[in-house]
Write a protein that holds these residues in place. Sequence first.
Motif, PDB file in Angstrom:
ATOM      1  N   UNK A  24     -15.744   1.751  -0.037  1.00  0.00           N
ATOM      2  CA  UNK A  24     -15.124   0.432  -0.072  1.00  0.00           C
ATOM      3  C   UNK A  24     -13.785   0.607  -0.771  1.00  0.00           C
ATOM      4  N   UNK A  25     -12.704   0.318  -0.053  1.00  0.00           N
ATOM      5  CA  UNK A  25     -11.359   0.476  -0.586  1.00  0.00           C
ATOM      6  C   UNK A  25     -10.721  -0.905  -0.668  1.00  0.00           C
ATOM      7  N   UNK A  26     -10.398  -1.305  -1.898  1.00  0.00           N
ATOM      8  CA  UNK A  26      -9.918  -2.661  -2.151  1.00  0.00           C
ATOM      9  C   UNK A  26      -8.429  -2.609  -2.468  1.00  0.00           C
ATOM     10  N   UNK A  27      -7.644  -3.378  -1.724  1.00  0.00           N
ATOM     11  CA  UNK A  27      -6.209  -3.500  -1.988  1.00  0.00           C
ATOM     12  C   UNK A  27      -6.031  -4.589  -3.040  1.00  0.00           C
ATOM     13  N   UNK A  28      -5.459  -4.197  -4.174  1.00  0.00           N
ATOM     14  CA  UNK A  28      -5.284  -5.105  -5.308  1.00  0.00           C
ATOM     15  C   UNK A  28      -3.793  -5.185  -5.642  1.00  0.00           C
ATOM     16  N   UNK A  29      -3.316  -6.405  -5.854  1.00  0.00           N
ATOM     17  CA  UNK A  29      -1.913  -6.612  -6.215  1.00  0.00           C
ATOM     18  C   UNK A  29      -1.832  -7.327  -7.554  1.00  0.00           C
ATOM     19  N   UNK A  36       5.620  -4.899  -7.273  1.00  0.00           N
ATOM     20  CA  UNK A  36       5.037  -3.605  -7.679  1.00  0.00           C
ATOM     21  C   UNK A  36       4.169  -2.994  -6.588  1.00  0.00           C
ATOM     22  N   UNK A  37       3.903  -3.748  -5.548  1.00  0.00           N
ATOM     23  CA  UNK A  37       3.151  -3.214  -4.423  1.00  0.00           C
ATOM     24  C   UNK A  37       1.651  -3.394  -4.585  1.00  0.00           C
ATOM     25  N   UNK A  38       0.926  -2.631  -3.801  1.00  0.00           N
ATOM     26  CA  UNK A  38      -0.524  -2.736  -3.723  1.00  0.00           C
ATOM     27  C   UNK A  38      -1.158  -1.441  -4.206  1.00  0.00           C
ATOM     28  N   UNK A  39      -2.153  -1.578  -5.028  1.00  0.00           N
ATOM     29  CA  UNK A  39      -2.934  -0.439  -5.523  1.00  0.00           C
ATOM     30  C   UNK A  39      -4.272  -0.446  -4.788  1.00  0.00           C
ATOM     31  N   UNK A  40      -4.737   0.730  -4.372  1.00  0.00           N
ATOM     32  CA  UNK A  40      -6.044   0.835  -3.740  1.00  0.00           C
ATOM     33  C   UNK A  40      -7.059   1.239  -4.801  1.00  0.00           C
ATOM     34  N   UNK A  41      -8.128   0.454  -4.899  1.00  0.00           N
ATOM     35  CA  UNK A  41      -9.200   0.698  -5.850  1.00  0.00           C
ATOM     36  C   UNK A  41     -10.451   1.036  -5.047  1.00  0.00           C
ATOM     37  N   UNK A  42     -11.061   2.152  -5.360  1.00  0.00           N
ATOM     38  CA  UNK A  42     -12.246   2.605  -4.631  1.00  0.00           C
ATOM     39  C   UNK A  42     -13.517   2.100  -5.294  1.00  0.00           C
ATOM     40  N   UNK A  43     -14.436   1.633  -4.486  1.00  0.00           N
ATOM     41  CA  UNK A  43     -15.770   1.238  -4.933  1.00  0.00           C
ATOM     42  C   UNK A  43     -16.775   1.935  -4.024  1.00  0.00           C
TER      43      UNK A  43
END
Length: 175
Positions: A24-29, A36-43
């Motif tokens: 599960x890859x969550x795009x977090x801003x 600053x763009x989008x960071x991908x957070x893995x779950x």
Amino acid sequence: MTSLQISSRQVAAHSHSEGFSTMVLVAVATLIHPERGVEIVKRLSGQNLVELFIELDHPSSEKGVVGILLAVPPQLNGSHRWVAETVVDFAQVKLRTPVDSRVDTFAYRLASKEVFTDNEKIDPEDVLDWRSLYEFCMPDGTETVELLSHQTWLSVVVARLVNAVNSSKEIVNIE
């Protein structure tokens, strides 16, 4: 174009007894600094995703979810490559299984209408109860095209990264 921050470690596959796990890859801003763009957070699981929702729902949180992708390994998607697809609905579900008549778990409905639990593709007919926790909402008007383009771009980029991952731990910035 949105910048994307992700490390190869975040898209590295984890194996289990039957092969690789879904990711599960969550795009977090950052809401107050979208530039600053989008960071991908893995779950690794639905439960981990719920924990992220709780963390981001805190009143002092400055971040928000802008998209969720499920990276599906080849043995579950019928191809020779990983596929990353937009999650349009994430839910707490009750499933009918051959072993148990009612199993409580989390499920992901993808843009393609396929349904997965963690590490397993399921038949939508086996879903007895679906309680949505996250739904991908489409705005009206011109914003729809932009949002769909962003989700498509994100899916393509993440799929390429997942397929190309190597042992490098460097941060990759994509614009």
